[in-house]
Enzyme design. Sequence first.
Site, PDB file in Angstrom:
ATOM      1  N   ASP A  51      -7.983  -5.197  -0.704  1.00  0.00           N
ATOM      2  CA  ASP A  51      -8.422  -6.012  -1.839  1.00  0.00           C
ATOM      3  C   ASP A  51      -8.104  -7.492  -1.664  1.00  0.00           C
ATOM      4  OD1 ASP A  51      -9.461  -3.955  -3.501  1.00  0.00           O
ATOM      5  OD2 ASP A  51      -7.403  -3.256  -3.766  1.00  0.00           O
ATOM      6  N   HIS A  77       0.840  -1.198   0.000  1.00  0.00           N
ATOM      7  CA  HIS A  77       0.000   0.000   0.000  1.00  0.00           C
ATOM      8  C   HIS A  77       0.868   1.237   0.000  1.00  0.00           C
ATOM      9  CE1 HIS A  77      -3.200   2.803   1.059  1.00  0.00           C
ATOM     10  NE2 HIS A  77      -3.998   1.877   0.580  1.00  0.00           N
TER      11      HIS A  77
HETATM   12  C1  LIG Z   1      -0.431  -0.399  -3.910  1.00  0.00           C
HETATM   13  C2  LIG Z   1       0.858  -0.149  -4.695  1.00  0.00           C
HETATM   14  C3  LIG Z   1       0.494   0.349  -6.072  1.00  0.00           C
HETATM   15  C4  LIG Z   1       1.667   0.912  -3.951  1.00  0.00           C
HETATM   16  O1  LIG Z   1       2.698   1.233  -4.780  1.00  0.00           O
HETATM   17  P1  LIG Z   1       3.886   2.223  -4.416  1.00  0.00           P
HETATM   18  O2  LIG Z   1       3.611   2.970  -3.175  1.00  0.00           O
HETATM   19  O3  LIG Z   1       4.155   2.996  -5.650  1.00  0.00           O
HETATM   20  O4  LIG Z   1       5.025   1.212  -4.057  1.00  0.00           O
HETATM   21  P2  LIG Z   1       6.106   0.679  -5.048  1.00  0.00           P
HETATM   22  O5  LIG Z   1       5.434   0.072  -6.232  1.00  0.00           O
HETATM   23  O6  LIG Z   1       7.101   1.761  -5.293  1.00  0.00           O
HETATM   24  O7  LIG Z   1       6.752  -0.470  -4.187  1.00  0.00           O
HETATM   25  C5  LIG Z   1       7.780  -0.312  -3.225  1.00  0.00           C
HETATM   26  C6  LIG Z   1       8.555  -1.629  -3.152  1.00  0.00           C
HETATM   27  O8  LIG Z   1       7.697  -2.699  -2.710  1.00  0.00           O
HETATM   28  C7  LIG Z   1       7.536  -3.654  -3.759  1.00  0.00           C
HETATM   29  N1  LIG Z   1       6.134  -3.993  -3.841  1.00  0.00           N
HETATM   30  C8  LIG Z   1       5.084  -3.175  -3.539  1.00  0.00           C
HETATM   31  N2  LIG Z   1       3.947  -3.843  -3.727  1.00  0.00           N
HETATM   32  C9  LIG Z   1       4.273  -5.069  -4.141  1.00  0.00           C
HETATM   33  C10 LIG Z   1       3.518  -6.185  -4.478  1.00  0.00           C
HETATM   34  N3  LIG Z   1       2.198  -6.146  -4.428  1.00  0.00           N
HETATM   35  N4  LIG Z   1       4.151  -7.292  -4.875  1.00  0.00           N
HETATM   36  C11 LIG Z   1       5.494  -7.330  -4.914  1.00  0.00           C
HETATM   37  N5  LIG Z   1       6.282  -6.305  -4.595  1.00  0.00           N
HETATM   38  C12 LIG Z   1       5.667  -5.170  -4.206  1.00  0.00           C
HETATM   39  C13 LIG Z   1       7.986  -2.966  -5.027  1.00  0.00           C
HETATM   40  O9  LIG Z   1       8.419  -3.881  -5.986  1.00  0.00           O
HETATM   41  C14 LIG Z   1       9.078  -2.085  -4.511  1.00  0.00           C
HETATM   42  O10 LIG Z   1      10.195  -2.909  -4.242  1.00  0.00           O
HETATM   43  P3  LIG Z   1      11.677  -2.422  -4.568  1.00  0.00           P
HETATM   44  O11 LIG Z   1      11.883  -1.218  -3.677  1.00  0.00           O
HETATM   45  O12 LIG Z   1      12.502  -3.599  -4.232  1.00  0.00           O
HETATM   46  O13 LIG Z   1      11.655  -2.042  -6.025  1.00  0.00           O
HETATM   47  C15 LIG Z   1       1.695  -1.430  -4.778  1.00  0.00           C
HETATM   48  O14 LIG Z   1       1.948  -1.944  -3.499  1.00  0.00           O
HETATM   49  C16 LIG Z   1       1.035  -2.482  -5.656  1.00  0.00           C
HETATM   50  O15 LIG Z   1       1.194  -2.456  -6.873  1.00  0.00           O
HETATM   51  N6  LIG Z   1       0.275  -3.457  -5.043  1.00  0.00           N
HETATM   52  C17 LIG Z   1      -0.449  -4.426  -5.817  1.00  0.00           C
HETATM   53  C18 LIG Z   1      -1.749  -3.837  -6.331  1.00  0.00           C
HETATM   54  C19 LIG Z   1      -2.768  -3.640  -5.235  1.00  0.00           C
HETATM   55  O16 LIG Z   1      -3.003  -4.528  -4.422  1.00  0.00           O
HETATM   56  N7  LIG Z   1      -3.389  -2.467  -5.241  1.00  0.00           N
HETATM   57  C20 LIG Z   1      -4.468  -2.147  -4.314  1.00  0.00           C
HETATM   58  C21 LIG Z   1      -4.025  -1.116  -3.337  1.00  0.00           C
HETATM   59  S1  LIG Z   1      -5.281  -0.904  -2.084  1.00  0.00           S
END
Ligand SMILES: CC(C)(COP(=O)(O)OP(=O)(O)OC[C@H]1O[C@@H](n2cnc3c(N)ncnc32)[C@H](O)[C@@H]1OP(=O)(O)O)[C@@H](O)C(=O)NCCC(=O)NCCS
Length: 373
Positions: free
Chosen positions: A309, A258
């Site tokens: 989710d 998140h």
């Molecule tokens: C919610 C979300 C978009 C937040 O994204 P964000 O704040 O931009 O975080 P980032 O994508 O920059 O992730 C930070 C780190 O955690 C990792 N990470 C975050 N969510 C992850 C996931 N669901 N699976 C695997 N790795 C994840 C990233 O790869 C990154 O790792 P790194 O630093 O080694 O590259 C992200 O966690 C995600 O894509 N989750 C899956 C989709 C989801 O469930 N969305 C609903 C949100 S309520």
Amino acid sequence: MPVARGLEGIVANSSRLSEVIGDKGQLIYAGYDINELAGKVSYEEVVYLLWNNKLPNRRELEDCRDTLRSQRQLPQGVLDFLKSAPKNAGPMDVIRTAVSMLGLYDENLDDSSPERNKDRARSITAKIGVIAAYFHRARQGKELPPVREDLGEAAHFLYLMNGEAPAQEAADTLDVAFVLHADHGTNASTFSARVTIATLSDIYSAITSAIGTLKGPLHGGANEGVIQMLEEIGSEDKVDAYIEDALAQKKKIMGIGHRVYKTLDPRAPHLQKMAMKLSAQLGDPKWINMSERIAKLMKEKKNLNANVDFYSATVYYSLGIPTDLFTPVFAIARCSGWCAHVLEQLEDNRLYRPLSEYVGEPVGKKVVPLDER
Ligand SMILES: CC(C)(COP(=O)(O)OP(=O)(O)OC[C@H]1O[C@@H](n2cnc3c(N)ncnc32)[C@H](O)[C@@H]1OP(=O)(O)O)[C@@H](O)C(=O)NCCC(=O)NCCS
């Protein structure tokens, strides 16, 4: 000026509606911790809370319920659209289009007074579930059951989707899910709605923007991605290898992580409890067992937690809701929050207009005539 990618950490507006406290894993609706509300109040009470900044007394709640229930009838043009939309269209695309269409049937669109906007908020919130359920019926070639005024929002959606009133427990479960999804600070779809209304566009346009934004797999679309992932994995013994492989390929695991919550997503334990109960009742613990293993592995390997989710997917699956209606269910519940934010934005409006860091070619280039390029 440093670039805040994804606007991370930027405070873009003030809001009395909800607060997401990431380091404490806390969600607050208008002064109430979500843990205080979930299971104690109905979705309609939360709608009233968001729109009026206080929980309703019995009479106010009845008025709010009656108003929503009286607004369920869709304009004929929208009904015709739902019946004629391609049967294989994505439900979020259909809902986005139908909500946009509602604006065409608003005869006073030019009247943007607060009172008319409140009427529109009630109308859209009351109709969005009908739109989703009717499209689902129409795409199966089934008749569209007449709307009823004796059922709450969650129960009415299940009634329209299945053509018969739901069991009390199913209605209560979905109602709690609606409470948990109603609002969530300046999340991406809410921000979209606020950006759109801040141009002094109309509320239909703002909610249409929000629906289009919620659709994406990094936002509301994640709940559908969870079931797709569970189906792809197939069985509990394959979870470890799947996660290992996905992480090696830098794939995102849906329903995990998140932007704001770096500890617990406080909505997840409520949905987890409901998912466990429903799975036990169905005698089908496969999905929940797989989910628990995924959550454990992601905590161990990446220190990431399950989000709203992750378990809502199993809850909706157990309620017999088709996978491609999971995100629509999120939209139905969040619609009240979107509307509350739109009304709040209008109370003290200022256009959103961030800057970007220019990384293009240095200025000074000369135009080469078309035939010489
Ligand atoms: C919610 C979300 C978009 C937040 O994204 P964000 O704040 O931009 O975080 P980032 O994508 O920059 O992730 C930070 C780190 O955690 C990792 N990470 C975050 N969510 C992850 C996931 N669901 N699976 C695997 N790795 C994840 C990233 O790869 C990154 O790792 P790194 O630093 O080694 O590259 C992200 O966690 C995600 O894509 N989750 C899956 C989709 C989801 O469930 N969305 C609903 C949100 S309520």
